[in-house]
Enzyme design. Structure first.
Site, PDB file in Angstrom:
ATOM      1  N   LYS A  12       0.859  -1.200   0.000  1.00 46.06           N
ATOM      2  CA  LYS A  12       0.000   0.000   0.000  1.00 46.06           C
ATOM      3  C   LYS A  12       0.886   1.237   0.000  1.00 46.06           C
ATOM      4  O   LYS A  12       1.920   1.259   0.670  1.00 46.06           O
ATOM      5  CB  LYS A  12      -0.866  -0.019   1.266  1.00 46.06           C
ATOM      6  CG  LYS A  12      -1.518   1.315   1.582  1.00 46.06           C
ATOM      7  CD  LYS A  12      -1.522   1.627   3.064  1.00 46.06           C
ATOM      8  CE  LYS A  12      -0.150   1.977   3.576  1.00 46.06           C
ATOM      9  NZ  LYS A  12      -0.146   2.552   4.946  1.00 46.06           N
ATOM     10  N   ASP A 122      -5.559  -0.231   8.313  1.00 44.64           N
ATOM     11  CA  ASP A 122      -5.374  -0.326   6.859  1.00 44.64           C
ATOM     12  C   ASP A 122      -6.102  -1.519   6.239  1.00 44.64           C
ATOM     13  O   ASP A 122      -6.075  -1.687   5.019  1.00 44.64           O
ATOM     14  CB  ASP A 122      -3.877  -0.472   6.539  1.00 44.64           C
ATOM     15  CG  ASP A 122      -3.205   0.877   6.345  1.00 44.64           C
ATOM     16  OD1 ASP A 122      -3.916   1.875   6.163  1.00 44.64           O
ATOM     17  OD2 ASP A 122      -1.967   0.909   6.353  1.00 44.64           O
TER      18      ASP A 122
END
Ligand SMILES: C[C@@](CO)(OP(=O)(O)O)[C@H](O)COP(=O)(O)OP(=O)(O)OC[C@H]1O[C@@H](n2ccc(N)nc2=O)[C@H](O)[C@@H]1O
Ligand SMILES: Nc1ncnc2c1ncn2[C@@H]1O[C@H](COP(=O)(O)OP(=O)(O)O)[C@@H](O)[C@H]1O
Length: 273
Positions: A12, A122
Site C-alpha cells: 500500500k 489499513d
C-alpha cells in the site's frame, strides 16, 4: 473458493496522508489517497490445521512476532488454514505489508468479517485493493476512478518504525483535509501536480524519531523525482517518475550508494475486482 490459493499481497502506498483530527480514544482522523503496487508479499493459503511458514527476504523480521496478522486473520475468519508467507516487504515500514497479508488470507477463506479494521486500520483499504480516498480511521473508503500509471521508487532506511510512536510524536493533529471533491486526474502530470499540493502530516514526526528518513527523501530528490514523500507512518519514502526506466535508474543509483537501505521500483497494481 478452492484451496490452495496463492495470491499477491500488494504494498500500500499513501500518496498523501493528511491527519485532520484526533478522537477522544486517541485514534486519528485521516484523509489519504491510497494506491497499491505491483510489488508485494505473496501469501499461499492451503487446507490444514492453522500454521504459518515464513519465507522471503524479510522473513527474519517476523520470526519473533508472537501473533502474525495472517494467523489473526484466519482466527477472525473462524477457519483453519496452512499459510505460507513470502515476506518481500520490509516490516513496520508504512507500506502496509501486514494488513495486505491479512487481507489475502480473509479473501482466500471467503471471509467477510463485520469489522476487519480490528486487525488494523489499513485492513479495509487492503481488502478493497484499488485506488481509494481513505478517511475516518481508515474505514471510510471512496473508490477512485482508474488512475494514470505511476512509476514509483521506494526507499527504506533499513529500520522498522512503529506506527503508534509516530502518531504520538505528531505535534499538530488538526490539519486541513484534501479538497472536496477531488479533481479529475487525466494524466500522470495532473495527478503529480495535485499531489504536490498535498502532504504527509506524519513526515515531520517520523523524521524526528528517525532522521535517516530525511536522507532517503534527499536521495530521492537528487535523482530528479517529480515528487518525494514518505508513505504512511514511515519509514519508507517514495519518488514518482514519468517512466519505468527512470524509476529503475534511480533505484540502481540509490541502492549502489546505500547498501544498508531497501530500494525498489514498481508500477501500480492492476485493478483486481
Ligand atoms: C498510518 C497508516 C496510514 O495508512 O499506515 P501505516 O504507516 O501503518 O502503513 C495507517 O493508518 C495505520 O494502519 P495500521 O498499521 O493498520 O494501524 P493499526 O495497527 O490499526 O494502528 C496502530 C496505531 O496507530 C495509531 N493510529 C492508527 C490509525 C489511525 N487512524 N489513528 C491512529 O492513531 C494508533 O496509535 C494505533 O494504535
Ligand atoms: N504479516 C505481517 N507482516 C508485517 N508485520 C506484521 C505481520 N504480522 C504482524 N505484524 C506486526 O505488525 C506491525 C506492523 O507491520 P506492517 O504492516 O509491516 O507495517 P506498517 O503498518 O508500518 O505498514 C509489525 O511491526 C509487526 O510486529
Amino acid at each position: 473458493m478452492p484451496l490452495p490459493r496463492r495470491e499477491a499481497a500488494p504494498a500500500k502506498l499513501n500518496l498523501s496522508l493528511h491527519v485532520t483530527g484526533r478522537r477522544a480514544d486517541g485514534y486519528h482522523l485521516l484523509d489519504s489517497l491510497v494506491v497499491f503496487l505491483e510489488l508485494g508479499d505473496v501469501v499461499t493459503v492451503a487446507p490444514g490445521p492453522l500454521s504459518l511458514s515464513l519465507t522471503g527476504p524479510f522473513a527474519q523480521g517476523l520470526a519473533a512476532e508472537p501473533d502474525n496478522l495472517c494467523l489473526r486473520a484466519a482466527r477472525l475468519a473462524g477457519r483453519e488454514a496452512r499459510i505460507t508467507l513470502e515476506k518481500n516487504l520490509p516490516v513496520a515500514s508504512g507500506i502496509g505489508g501486514g494488513s495486505a497479508d491479512a487481507a489475502v488470507v480473509l479473501r482466500a477463506l471467503d471471509a467477510r468479517p463485520e469489522r476487519p479494521e480490528t486487525l488494523g486500520a489499513d485492513l479495509p483499504a487492503c481488502l478493497a485493493g484499488r485506488p481509494l480516498r481513505m478517511r475516518g480511521l481508515g474505514e471510510i473508503l471512496v473508490p477512485l476512478p482508474p488512475l494514470p500509471q505511476l512509476h514509483v521508487l521506494l526507499v527504506n532506511p533499513g529500520r522498522g518504525l512503529p506506527t503508534p510512536a509516530v502518531f504520538k510524536a505528531l505535534a499538530q493533529r488538526d490539519n486541513p483535509p484534501m479538497p472536496e471533491p477531488l479533481p479529475d486526474f487525466p494524466d500522470a502530470p495532473a495527478l503529480i501536480a495535485f499531489l504536490q499540493e498535498c502532504r504527509n502530516d506524519l513526515e515531520a514526526p517520523a523524521i524526528a524519531l528517525m532522521p535517516e528518513i530525511a536522507d532517503c527523501l534527499a536521495a530521492i530528490r537528487a535523482t530528479g523525482a517529480a515528487l518525494a514523500r514518505m508513505s504512511g507512518s514511515g519509514a519508507t519514502c517514495f519518488g514518482l517518475f514519468a517512466t519505468a526506466a527512470q524509476a529503475q535508474a534511480a533505484r540502481a543509483r540509490i541502492a549502489g550508494a546505500n547498501p544498508g537501505w531497501w530500494v525498489a521500483a514498481s508500477g501500480l497494481a492492476p485493478a483486481k475486482h
